[in-house]
Design a protein around this motif. Structure first.
Motif, PDB file in Angstrom:
ATOM      1  N   SER A   2       5.252   1.117   0.759  1.00 48.79           N
ATOM      2  CA  SER A   2       5.349  -0.201   0.128  1.00 48.79           C
ATOM      3  C   SER A   2       4.011  -0.906   0.253  1.00 48.79           C
ATOM      4  O   SER A   2       3.211  -0.621   1.155  1.00 48.79           O
ATOM      5  N   VAL A   3       3.782  -1.826  -0.665  1.00 44.29           N
ATOM      6  CA  VAL A   3       2.520  -2.574  -0.710  1.00 44.29           C
ATOM      7  C   VAL A   3       2.844  -4.051  -0.763  1.00 44.29           C
ATOM      8  O   VAL A   3       3.661  -4.491  -1.589  1.00 44.29           O
ATOM      9  N   ARG A   4       2.206  -4.822   0.080  1.00 44.50           N
ATOM     10  CA  ARG A   4       2.373  -6.274   0.055  1.00 44.50           C
ATOM     11  C   ARG A   4       1.001  -6.912  -0.127  1.00 44.50           C
ATOM     12  O   ARG A   4       0.089  -6.666   0.662  1.00 44.50           O
ATOM     13  N   LEU A   5       0.858  -7.711  -1.193  1.00 47.63           N
ATOM     14  CA  LEU A   5      -0.355  -8.486  -1.416  1.00 47.63           C
ATOM     15  C   LEU A   5      -0.030  -9.947  -1.169  1.00 47.63           C
ATOM     16  O   LEU A   5       0.817 -10.521  -1.857  1.00 47.63           O
ATOM     17  N   ARG A   6      -0.680 -10.513  -0.193  1.00 47.26           N
ATOM     18  CA  ARG A   6      -0.421 -11.911   0.153  1.00 47.26           C
ATOM     19  C   ARG A   6      -1.624 -12.759  -0.231  1.00 47.26           C
ATOM     20  O   ARG A   6      -2.769 -12.440   0.098  1.00 47.26           O
ATOM     21  N   ILE A  39     -11.143  -9.736   0.192  1.00 47.33           N
ATOM     22  CA  ILE A  39      -9.922  -8.929   0.175  1.00 47.33           C
ATOM     23  C   ILE A  39      -9.832  -8.203   1.507  1.00 47.33           C
ATOM     24  O   ILE A  39     -10.646  -7.318   1.807  1.00 47.33           O
ATOM     25  N   THR A  40      -8.867  -8.590   2.317  1.00 47.97           N
ATOM     26  CA  THR A  40      -8.737  -8.072   3.673  1.00 47.97           C
ATOM     27  C   THR A  40      -7.598  -7.068   3.734  1.00 47.97           C
ATOM     28  O   THR A  40      -6.467  -7.379   3.343  1.00 47.97           O
ATOM     29  N   VAL A  41      -7.900  -5.864   4.203  1.00 44.56           N
ATOM     30  CA  VAL A  41      -6.876  -4.837   4.389  1.00 44.56           C
ATOM     31  C   VAL A  41      -6.366  -4.941   5.824  1.00 44.56           C
ATOM     32  O   VAL A  41      -7.114  -4.729   6.772  1.00 44.56           O
ATOM     33  N   GLY A  42      -5.101  -5.284   5.970  1.00 41.97           N
ATOM     34  CA  GLY A  42      -4.515  -5.457   7.289  1.00 41.97           C
ATOM     35  C   GLY A  42      -3.741  -4.233   7.727  1.00 41.97           C
ATOM     36  O   GLY A  42      -4.270  -3.138   7.822  1.00 41.97           O
ATOM     37  N   GLN A  43      -2.436  -4.400   7.954  1.00 43.14           N
ATOM     38  CA  GLN A  43      -1.594  -3.318   8.450  1.00 43.14           C
ATOM     39  C   GLN A  43      -1.561  -2.149   7.474  1.00 43.14           C
ATOM     40  O   GLN A  43      -1.317  -2.302   6.284  1.00 43.14           O
ATOM     41  N   THR A  44      -1.805  -0.947   8.000  1.00 44.06           N
ATOM     42  CA  THR A  44      -1.719   0.264   7.174  1.00 44.06           C
ATOM     43  C   THR A  44      -0.974   1.385   7.886  1.00 44.06           C
ATOM     44  O   THR A  44      -0.989   2.526   7.405  1.00 44.06           O
ATOM     45  N   GLU A  94      -1.368  -5.463   2.873  1.00 45.08           N
ATOM     46  CA  GLU A  94      -0.657  -4.724   3.920  1.00 45.08           C
ATOM     47  C   GLU A  94       0.158  -3.614   3.275  1.00 45.08           C
ATOM     48  O   GLU A  94       0.741  -3.814   2.209  1.00 45.08           O
ATOM     49  N   VAL A  95       0.186  -2.455   3.910  1.00 43.73           N
ATOM     50  CA  VAL A  95       0.986  -1.349   3.384  1.00 43.73           C
ATOM     51  C   VAL A  95       1.812  -0.755   4.516  1.00 43.73           C
ATOM     52  O   VAL A  95       1.469  -0.879   5.699  1.00 43.73           O
ATOM     53  N   THR A  96       2.905  -0.142   4.146  1.00 45.95           N
ATOM     54  CA  THR A  96       3.697   0.628   5.097  1.00 45.95           C
ATOM     55  C   THR A  96       3.710   2.082   4.650  1.00 45.95           C
ATOM     56  O   THR A  96       3.595   2.386   3.456  1.00 45.95           O
ATOM     57  N   GLU A  97       3.863   2.972   5.602  1.00 45.41           N
ATOM     58  CA  GLU A  97       3.781   4.401   5.320  1.00 45.41           C
ATOM     59  C   GLU A  97       5.155   4.965   4.988  1.00 45.41           C
ATOM     60  O   GLU A  97       6.178   4.559   5.557  1.00 45.41           O
ATOM     61  N   ARG A  98       5.172   5.900   4.050  1.00 47.98           N
ATOM     62  CA  ARG A  98       6.407   6.603   3.718  1.00 47.98           C
ATOM     63  C   ARG A  98       6.690   7.647   4.790  1.00 47.98           C
ATOM     64  O   ARG A  98       5.792   8.013   5.564  1.00 47.98           O
ATOM     65  N   PRO A  99       7.917   8.159   4.835  1.00 43.73           N
ATOM     66  CA  PRO A  99       8.173   9.289   5.733  1.00 43.73           C
ATOM     67  C   PRO A  99       7.191  10.422   5.421  1.00 43.73           C
ATOM     68  O   PRO A  99       6.936  10.747   4.257  1.00 43.73           O
ATOM     69  N   LYS A 100       6.660  11.016   6.450  1.00 40.53           N
ATOM     70  CA  LYS A 100       5.581  11.997   6.246  1.00 40.53           C
ATOM     71  C   LYS A 100       6.062  13.261   5.553  1.00 40.53           C
ATOM     72  O   LYS A 100       5.318  13.868   4.774  1.00 40.53           O
ATOM     73  N   ARG A 101       7.266  13.671   5.824  1.00 42.41           N
ATOM     74  CA  ARG A 101       7.735  14.954   5.279  1.00 42.41           C
ATOM     75  C   ARG A 101       8.854  14.731   4.268  1.00 42.41           C
ATOM     76  O   ARG A 101       9.673  13.835   4.427  1.00 42.41           O
ATOM     77  N   LEU A 102       8.856  15.572   3.251  1.00 38.30           N
ATOM     78  CA  LEU A 102       9.846  15.487   2.187  1.00 38.30           C
ATOM     79  C   LEU A 102      10.305  16.890   1.841  1.00 38.30           C
ATOM     80  O   LEU A 102       9.489  17.799   1.666  1.00 38.30           O
ATOM     81  N   PRO A 156      -7.528   2.605   6.749  1.00 34.11           N
ATOM     82  CA  PRO A 156      -7.774   1.446   5.873  1.00 34.11           C
ATOM     83  C   PRO A 156      -8.765   1.742   4.760  1.00 34.11           C
ATOM     84  O   PRO A 156      -8.646   1.196   3.663  1.00 34.11           O
ATOM     85  N   GLU A 157      -9.744   2.616   5.027  1.00 32.18           N
ATOM     86  CA  GLU A 157     -10.732   2.908   3.989  1.00 32.18           C
ATOM     87  C   GLU A 157     -10.122   3.647   2.804  1.00 32.18           C
ATOM     88  O   GLU A 157     -10.620   3.561   1.676  1.00 32.18           O
ATOM     89  N   VAL A 158      -9.041   4.387   3.051  1.00 32.17           N
ATOM     90  CA  VAL A 158      -8.343   5.046   1.938  1.00 32.17           C
ATOM     91  C   VAL A 158      -7.672   3.998   1.061  1.00 32.17           C
ATOM     92  O   VAL A 158      -7.768   4.038  -0.173  1.00 32.17           O
TER      93      VAL A 158
END
Length: 670
Positions: free
Chosen positions: A303-307, A258-263, A323-331, A268-270
């Motif tokens: 978002s989370v993408r499992l390929r 299981i390879t963790v790519g783009q974060t 691969e995951v993408t980050e949400r906007p930091k502030r809300l 990545p350890e989180v």
């Protein structure tokens, strides 16, 4: 609909023949949003009204003639969806030649639309002033002259004459596996496909069967399973279809590396700490879905993408790439709720989802709410309103996930509150307190976790039993299990939480008490589409170690309110003390049951029944009767969760209880 078009010529040769593969059947590509389609109220344009006649263009109008077809309305909608003439009706062509070509281009897609609904003997003809254009025919000079005759005079009247004929049904359904060296991958493949003899032979049904077969094989740890061939054969004379699916199950496999790519900026350890799959575990689509949902619980993740790998590794396992993408930091947000009994409340909040670069979340909240009067006075006019009629709350919460890359999270929460709770008739309590809790949560899996920490609270409460100035120092211990499929709108699974917190005097507490809480809720969908869901909840609480008047009023148990026994005021159900005023109890029992019924995809109704109360003793007994309520809820389902409107009525009201209560919020009641 390329499949239907390729098959058309073959079918014309004989009553029964093999079709080309259905695997090429594709949905129409997405189109840009067209404001002109919003014609319900005629806000933008009247889409069925063609452009005005002009010397430089040939506007036209379409009419659909389905004869006496039973489902003419639905078929007309299908023809419109497939028709280029219909979509471009506001874009008039410049001349008769162009319009005739547009008409000729439209015939095959409209015939495809009828074939996809199982009407394999369908016929479609376009007619203008008695001049027909049939499938396979080329526009001629006569048609062009008829079209040009309307130039600068009126819109060209084009009639779509469709005769669907009878709908074809399925007769024989065969499902074979290409590799028969071992036991079959599907014991009863026809049952899995959900196809039955006599069912309409529609493209949607055949596609759904193909997806069901592949999904079933993948659920049996066969990640490379696929349908390699689909052979439909139509008998026009008999009006039936025989269909054969050829399956390639592929080998049994487990999960590989299981390879963790783009974060993005998330360590990545989180992300890795929220993945509970291990190499060698049996492959399972459900495990992948659970992993996606687990990673998505990290507040910083958008978002989370499992390929999946396209082939097995040397050990016969399937590699997985994350691969995951980050949400906007502030809300920054705002919310409001309202109950006809408990009154209004507003809240604002600010959140940072990656405070120090380790996916830490810091959330600040402030809320103001109505504090009901409990001294017998009433607010008759605006001048009667006092500052004390408002309550307030400020809270913060901080989470540091995956300490050192482990499955341990550090949680720090604090709150400062001033509130007044109760009813004028039955009294209540006033309270001011501050609380800080620090804890470590260990996640065993995406469904099960345990938590332990230390809690300090200091405050003052006052009610009919007197004033209590207190300090509590405790060690909260809790467990949580959650197998539900959705946080705000669960349709299956269970939730269970249990906690035990001792507040011994040797740690600094001014009153030694021991508090236990537990809650269990379950959800069961009665149908595959989850339109009918039964939901139930049971809650329990107990305090021991001190008498009732020594326990701070905020720590005693009460029932009532939108998340408890609806129909009664918030925290108004409890034993009665001096002057028949509520005192709270040392134990609690409450239960709810709901039937969540979707009337449409966005509208639902929820009949419900609630019961519960607090008891004077440390365990529920028969001295205090349960208060019961029933009602009807309405749900509007949105992308972020259902909007809830509940109307509840007490079934055994006490004197002074209102006959009906209204609750409005986001999310289900439990």
């Amino acid at each position: 609909m390329r499949f239907w078009r390729r098959a058309r010529h073959a079918v014309a040769l004989s009553g029964g023949c093999a079709f080309a593969t259905l695997l090429s059947l594709q949905a129409e590509p997405a189109r840009a949003f067209d404001l002109s389609s919003l014609d319900v109220f005629g806000l933008f344009t009247k889409k069925d009204e063609p452009p005005a006649p002009s010397p430089s263009a040939l506007p036209y109008k379409l009419e659909f003639d389905l004869g006496e077809a039973d489902d003419a309305k639905a078929l007309t909608r299908s023809l419109q969806d497939a028709s280029l003439l219909y979509r471009l009706r506001q874009d008039a062509p410049p001349d008769g030649e162009s319009l005739s070509r547009r008409m000729a281009t439209d015939l095959n897609p409209m015939l495809d639309a009828l074939w996809s609904q199982g009407y394999f003997n369908a016929d479609v003809t376009l007619i203008v002033d008695g001049v027909p254009l049939k499938v396979g025919a080329e526009p001629n000079a006569t048609l062009v002259r008829v079209l040009e005759a309307h130039r600068n005079r009126d819109a060209v009247p084009i009639t779509v004459v469709a005769r669907p004929g009878k709908i074809f049904g399925l007769r024989r359904i065969d499902i074979v596996e290409r590799d028969e060296s071992g036991s079959p991958a599907i014991a009863d493949a026809v049952k899995v496909s959900r196809l039955k003899a006599g069912d309409p032979a529609t493209a949607a049904a055949l596609r759904a069967a193909q997806a069901a077969l592949v999904d079933h094989m993948r659920a049996q740890s066969r990640p490379l399973a696929k349908v390699v061939e689909l052979r439909p054969v139509v008998d026009h004379a008999a009006g039936i279809m025989d269909v054969t699916y050829v399956l390639a199950p592929g080998p049994l496999a487990g999960f590989g590396d299981i390879t963790v790519g783009q974060t993005d900026e998330i360590p990545p350890e989180v992300v890795r700490s929220f993945i509970y799959l291990e190499p060698g575990d049996p492959y399972s689509p459900k495990a992948l879905a659970d992993t996606r949902r687990s990673i998505a619980t990290i507040p910083a993740v958008g978002s989370v993408r499992l390929r999946e790998g396209d082939k097995l590794d040397g050990a016969g396992n399937l590699p997985i790439f994350v691969e995951v993408t980050e949400r906007p930091k502030r809300l920054l947000g705002f919310s409001a709720r309202y109950s006809t009994i408990d009154g209004p409340a507003v809240k604002t909040y600010w959140e940072h989802r990656n405070l120090f670069g380790g996916a830490e979340r810091l959330r600040l909240e402030a809320s103001v709410f109505f504090a009901p009067r409990i001294d017998g006075t009433k607010i008759q006019r605006f001048g009667d309103f006092k500052e004390s009629d408002l309550g307030g709350r400020f809270a913060f919460s901080f989470m540091k996930p995956a300490l050192g890359g482990s499955r341990n999270d550090w949680l720090l929460d604090g709150v400062a509150t001033r509130e007044r709770v109760g009813l004028n008739r039955y009294g209540g309590y006033t309270a001011r307190y501050g609380n800080v809790t620090s804890a470590i949560r260990h996640r065993f899996s995406d469904t099960f976790s345990v938590q332990a920490g230390i809690e300090v609270e200091r405050g003052q409460t006052s009610d009919v039993l007197g004033q209590v100035d207190y300090t509590l120092v405790g060690i909260p211990l809790s467990v949580k299990y959650d197998s539900t499929d959705n946080l705000l709108d669960p349709t299956r699974g269970f939730r269970a939480t249990a906690s035990f917190t001792p507040y011994p005097t040797f740690l600094g507490s001014t009153v030694g008490i021991y508090q236990t809480k537990a809650a269990v809720s379950g959800y069961y969908a009665l149908d595959e589409d989850k339109r009918y869901v039964l939901a139930g909840r049971v809650g329990f609480g107990s305090i021991s170690g001190a008498s009732l008047d020594e326990i701070p009023a905020t720590r005693r148990f009460y029932a009532g309110g939108g998340g408890s026994v609806r129909g009664y005021a918030y925290r108004s159900l409890s034993p009665l003390g001096p002057f028949r005023q509520i005192t709270g109890g040392r134990s609690l029992l409450e239960a709810s049951v709901e039937a969540r019924i979707k009337v449409t995809d966005t509208i639902g109704i929820v009949p419900f029944f609630d019961a519960g109360t607090a008891f004077e003793s440390s365990l529920p007994d028969g001295k205090q009767k349960l208060q019961m309520a029933a009602g009807l809820g309405f749900r509007y389902y949105t992308g972020i969760g259902p909007i809830r409107v509940d109307i509840a009525a007490p079934l055994n009201p006490r004197k002074g209880d209102k006959p009906v209560a209204l609750y409005v919020s986001i999310g289900q009641a439990f």
